[in-house]
Motif scaffolding. Structure first.
Motif, PDB file in Angstrom:
ATOM      1  N   GLN A  96      -6.054  -3.469  -9.795  1.00 17.56           N
ATOM      2  CA  GLN A  96      -5.942  -1.885  -9.686  1.00 17.56           C
ATOM      3  C   GLN A  96      -5.758  -1.389  -8.521  1.00 17.56           C
ATOM      4  OE1 GLN A  96      -9.686   0.180  -9.993  1.00 17.56           O
ATOM      5  NE2 GLN A  96      -9.298   1.172 -11.790  1.00 17.56           N
ATOM      6  N   ARG A  97      -6.328  -1.733  -7.381  1.00 20.59           N
ATOM      7  CA  ARG A  97      -6.375  -1.253  -6.196  1.00 20.59           C
ATOM      8  C   ARG A  97      -5.012  -1.093  -5.774  1.00 20.59           C
ATOM      9  NH1 ARG A  97     -10.796   0.856  -2.910  1.00 20.59           N
ATOM     10  NH2 ARG A  97      -9.880   1.329  -0.885  1.00 20.59           N
ATOM     11  N   THR A 151      -5.956  -6.555   1.117  1.00 19.07           N
ATOM     12  CA  THR A 151      -7.249  -5.830   0.953  1.00 19.07           C
ATOM     13  C   THR A 151      -8.259  -6.542   1.477  1.00 19.07           C
ATOM     14  OG1 THR A 151      -6.664  -4.534  -0.876  1.00 19.07           O
ATOM     15  CG2 THR A 151      -8.843  -4.473  -0.436  1.00 19.07           C
ATOM     16  N   VAL A 163     -14.455  -2.636  -0.504  1.00 22.71           N
ATOM     17  CA  VAL A 163     -13.439  -2.653   0.118  1.00 22.71           C
ATOM     18  C   VAL A 163     -13.727  -2.195   1.597  1.00 22.71           C
ATOM     19  CG1 VAL A 163     -10.794  -1.563   0.552  1.00 22.71           C
ATOM     20  CG2 VAL A 163     -11.898  -2.415  -1.730  1.00 22.71           C
ATOM     21  N   ASP A 166      -7.753  -1.099   3.914  1.00 21.73           N
ATOM     22  CA  ASP A 166      -6.526  -1.456   3.100  1.00 21.73           C
ATOM     23  C   ASP A 166      -5.710  -1.744   4.275  1.00 21.73           C
ATOM     24  OD1 ASP A 166      -7.248  -1.209   0.315  1.00 21.73           O
ATOM     25  OD2 ASP A 166      -7.549   0.773   0.944  1.00 21.73           O
ATOM     26  N   CYS A 340      -8.257   8.087  -8.379  1.00 22.69           N
ATOM     27  CA  CYS A 340      -7.946   6.908  -9.334  1.00 22.69           C
ATOM     28  C   CYS A 340      -8.041   7.811 -10.805  1.00 22.69           C
ATOM     29  CB  CYS A 340      -8.910   5.881  -9.342  1.00 22.69           C
ATOM     30  SG  CYS A 340      -8.550   4.359 -10.319  1.00 22.69           S
ATOM     31  N   LEU A 348     -12.505   3.732 -10.715  1.00 22.97           N
ATOM     32  CA  LEU A 348     -12.184   2.863  -9.716  1.00 22.97           C
ATOM     33  C   LEU A 348     -13.176   1.689  -9.837  1.00 22.97           C
ATOM     34  CD1 LEU A 348     -10.474   2.204  -7.137  1.00 22.97           C
ATOM     35  CD2 LEU A 348     -12.350   3.387  -5.682  1.00 22.97           C
ATOM     36  N   SER A 352     -15.118   1.448  -2.308  1.00 18.15           N
ATOM     37  CA  SER A 352     -15.054   1.388  -0.804  1.00 18.15           C
ATOM     38  C   SER A 352     -16.393   1.099  -0.240  1.00 18.15           C
ATOM     39  CB  SER A 352     -14.180   2.445  -0.065  1.00 18.15           C
ATOM     40  OG  SER A 352     -12.959   2.627  -0.723  1.00 18.15           O
TER      41      SER A 352
END
Length: 826
Positions: A96-97, A151, A163, A166, A340, A348, A352
């Motif tokens: 998804q990210r 990631t 996260v 990125d 998102c 999401l 993060s």
């Protein structure tokens, strides 16, 4: 504008343990491996650790942080293990990210709805150095600008993944991850087999297929290259590994040229020769700002002038696109949940790490108060340089933030989960771990790599130590990487053109290899002469010894009065031009530039040399010098075997041409320094014997000539005997064949004409006249060898002009303006 807040686990020092559960039992991922893993004794782990170091050295695996020298890659023997259910949850989040980042990238360089609707503050994007205005347009040239992403992840004290960053500009690490697996599979095969792990090969096949599919529409047989900043890049090994694994050429910006709106590989002799090989896809490892000196960074020597326009026209696909760097902006992280929902219509899955953009007044006030309170759980970074720590006093940091708040972001520091790390002692250390996951767009979806690259550090600024990442299959019959099969791709034979820079690196590979070998032979011959009884004392040296020392002086200059110290300098001092150490360093530099063309066995040469160097540095005994020099020579000789198995393409011909040209130069210098003066019969005999040993022709001479060595016989053997591989005649004849095989050769080029002339002059030599002694000297021999040296140097220049010339050097726009101004001045 208010920023959404993110849930975060407790910031106390308690860490999630990746191996042991809170009740003291092993976590599910480790239970299947417990019997084997816990059975590894301290001695066994020490053996494994030593073998890992040796295997990595043999493969030449290295890494450098920005501004530092290359250092050996470090791999911990204990893997980072996931079970299938634990990985499945993370895999969905990674996919998804990647899809979210792709959608956001397309929006930022297209309709910009997230900016127009205020979902993301415009200043976080347009104020970021990674936002490339030159490629922003209503309809991006590529519908999928993000093909590969990475990631960085960390697990908090509650065991939840966050996260940390990125990596989409030029994501690195896939090559290192594959190398880690290769090494661990060799040193811990039983443990690896027990785990039923996902192999990584299908993932590289999928990446290769994705790159081929990314070629501009209508391309029938796409040509893909991996564009590197060069062998001095921090992750040069990773880039070369990727190019080799995918089967695509590793190029540098200087190897490419934009012509008629498309990107081409420069042919040898460019710009006189027209390029014929168009590049359709570039997997770039050069940051965007350095990719085009015409539209982006004017002073760049790493890019290709006009590359931006070629990408805009859709003539070449860049992976990832030039503007992808804006996604590495930490200031975007607070807004990704809303992004998102807006772009994907989903929540999401992978949050993060709590982050605040300091351009927001409310967030800035809270963060500044924490900075003034010296809160250790908070870290402030520049949004353009998120990897660089700002180690400055809190007062100065507050002043900087207040001056330009939009340039800063603050992040909470996770109490990262811990893993066991072997430290060589009786017990393992527990250190925090970061996991780098990778995703590639394969078909219509993003596929995360089942595995990744795990990194541990003793301290934030310490050298990284990595772990192989194991994901256990739920069932042994599960397809590796979840990819049942990669459809067979149409194949056609391709003989890629060597760019002039690559040919130059190959040529100098041959030259430095021969230069190193010849000097090592002379060092060994001189050392052997010194070891003869009565040959040397501090007050007096035998004349033959003085002659050999003078020969070394002629090749590398004299640094030390004591012969033993001089030998050590020649073997160890890489800053000394002409020394063996200097030639070896330059040899490695040249070979790093064409690493994708060379066998993996190549790097064992350097690891063996490094072992000999370490042994010499650690021992003061004179016998160690000869022993280390012998080991270094044996390593250099093994390079012959490696290059002998290369395909007979232009690169191989250049290596061999360079080798034999250098052999001629070294031989001329050696004969000049040893035979210019006639000495006593005993001295002449000793010098000639050492000369034959150095030229590796002593056995041939003994079989061919009876009695003691004579200068005339030795000169004939080393200069004129076309059947002796060490002779000048043999070198010239061999060189002629290699040059004739080059694409730019016609039979009448200047290089070939110079070679013909030199061969003709050599054939007309009268050995008796050449070696005649007049007034105690062989001036005729010296004159001839001086002329030979000059002609060989001319030949080297001619080879460079014909095969390596790539047009005038790059000039920045500022420099060009100064040049034009100077031209119009009276």
């Amino acid at each position: 504008m208010s920023q959404p807040t993110l849930p975060f686990a407790s910031t106390v020092d308690a860490r999630y343990d990746e191996v042991v559960d809170t009740d003291g039992t092993l976590r599910p991922a480790w239970r299947a491996l417990a019997s084997l893993a816990l059975g590894l004794t301290q001695d066994e782990l020490s053996r494994v650790d030593g073998e890992i170091v040796r295997f990595l050295a043999d493969d030449g695996v290295s890494y450098a942080r920005a501004g530092d020298d290359l250092q050996p890659w470090q791999l911990d023997p204990m893997p980072f293990v996931f079970d299938a259910p634990g990985w499945a949850r993370l895999e969905v989040g990674l996919a998804q990210r990647a899809e979210l980042l792709n959608a956001l990238l397309a929006d930022l360089y297209g309709p910009q709805t997230v900016l127009r609707e205020g979902i993301v503050p415009a200043a976080t994007v347009v104020g970021h150095a990674g936002f490339v205005r030159a490629v922003a347009r209503a309809h991006p040239a590529s519908g999928t600008p993000l093909l590969l992403s990475a990631t960085d992840l960390g697990r908090d004290a509650a065991g939840e993944w966050h996260v940390l960053a990125d990596r989409v500009q030029a994501p690195s690490g896939l090559g290192y991850a594959a190398e880690n697996r290769r090494v661990i599979s060799q040193v811990l095969p039983d443990l690896l087999d027990e785990g039923a792990l996902h192999r990584m090969d299908p993932y590289f096949a999928a990446l290769r297929a994705a790159l081929i599919a990314a070629a501009p529409e209508g391309t029938t047989h796409p040509r893909i290259v991996v564009m590197s900043p060069g062998p001095l890049s921090e992750t040069a090994f990773d880039q070369a590994f990727l190019a080799t694994a995918l089967g695509f050429p590793l190029v540098q910006g200087s190897d490419l040229v934009v012509r008629e709106g498309s990107v081409w590989i420069k042919p040898a002799g460019w710009p006189k020769r027209v390029p014929t090989e168009r590049v359709d896809v570039i997997l770039r490892r050069v940051d965007a700002e350095w990719c085009d000196p015409l539209e982006l960074r004017s002073g760049s020597r790493l890019g290709v002038a006009g590359l931006t326009e070629a990408a805009r026209r859709g003539r070449v696909t860049l992976v990832n696109g030039l503007g992808a760097g804006v996604l590495e902006n930490p200031a975007l992280m607070p807004y990704l949940p809303a992004v998102c929902e807006h772009l994907l219509g989903e929540q999401l899955r992978l949050p993060s790490v709590p982050t605040w953009w300091l351009g927001d007044a409310d967030a800035r006030g809270d963060v500044l108060a924490r900075i003034e309170g010296d809160d250790p759980t908070l870290e402030v970074r520049l949004i353009d340089e998120p990897r660089r720590r700002l180690a400055i006093p809190s007062g100065e940091l507050v002043a900087r933030v207040l001056a330009e708040p939009h340039r800063y972001a603050a992040q909470e520091q996770l109490p990262l989960s811990q893993v066991p790390v072997w430290n060589g002692g009786a017990a393992a250390s527990a250190l925090p771990v970061i996991l780098r996951g990778f995703s590639v767009r394969f078909g219509s979806t993003y596929r995360p790599l089942v595995g990744g690259l795990a990194t541990v550090r003793d301290a934030p600024d310490a050298a990284p130590r990595t772990k192989d990442v194991w994901v256990l299959k739920a069932d042994e019959t599960d397809p590796d990487q979840g990819i049942a099969d990669v459809a067979a791709l149409p194949t056609t034979r391709s003989d890629p053109t060597f760019a002039p820079r690559a040919l130059s690196d190959m040529f100098w590979t041959g030259r430095y290899a021969e230069r190193t070998e010849d000097l090592l032979r002379l060092v060994l011959a001189t050392q052997a002469a010194l070891d003869q009884p009565g040959a040397y004392t501090p007050a007096r040296a035998a004349e033959s010894v003085r002659v050999l020392l003078a020969s070394l002086d002629a090749l590398a200059g004299r640094r030390e009065a004591d012969p033993e110290a001089e030998f050590r300098s020649l073997l160890l001092d890489a800053t000394r031009p002409g020394s063996a150490a200097h030639s070896i360093a330059r040899l490695r530099d040249a070979m790093e530039g064409v690493r994708d063309q060379l066998s993996g066995d190549t790097w064992r040469v350097f690891s063996n040399i490094e072992r000999a160097v370490r042994a010499l540095r650690s021992s003061p005994h004179p016998h160690r010098t000869a022993e280390s020099a012998g080991r270094m020579l044996a390593s250099m000789l093994s390079l012959y075997g490696v290059t002998a198995n290369m395909i007979r393409d232009a690169g191989w011909h250049m290596i061999e041409a360079g080798r034999y040209l250098e052999r001629g130069l070294q031989l001329s210098a050696l004969l000049t320094s040893t035979l210019a003066i006639s000495r006593t019969p005993r001295t002449d005999r000793e010098v000639l014997e050492s000369l034959l040993v150095t030229a590796e022709s002593v056995v041939t001479h003994r079989r061919r000539y009876r009695g003691s060595a004579r200068a005339a016989d030795v000169v004939e053997l080393l200069l004129l005997d076309a059947s002796n591989p060490r002779s000048l005649a043999f070198s010239l004849a061999t060189m002629r064949g290699h040059l004739a095989a080059m694409p730019a050769s016609t039979g009448s080029t200047r290089a070939e004409r110079l070679l013909d002339h030199l061969e003709t002059e050599l054939a007309a030599i009268d050995v008796a006249d050449l070696t005649a002694v007049v007034g105690g000297r062989r001036d005729r021999l010296v004159e001839t060898l001086t002329d030979v040296t000059a002609q060989l140097e001319q030949l080297a220049d001619a080879i460079g002009h014909l095969h390596f010339e790539a047009g005038p050097p790059a000039v920045s726009m500022a420099e060009l303006s100064l040049i034009e101004l100077a031209e119009v001045r009276p």
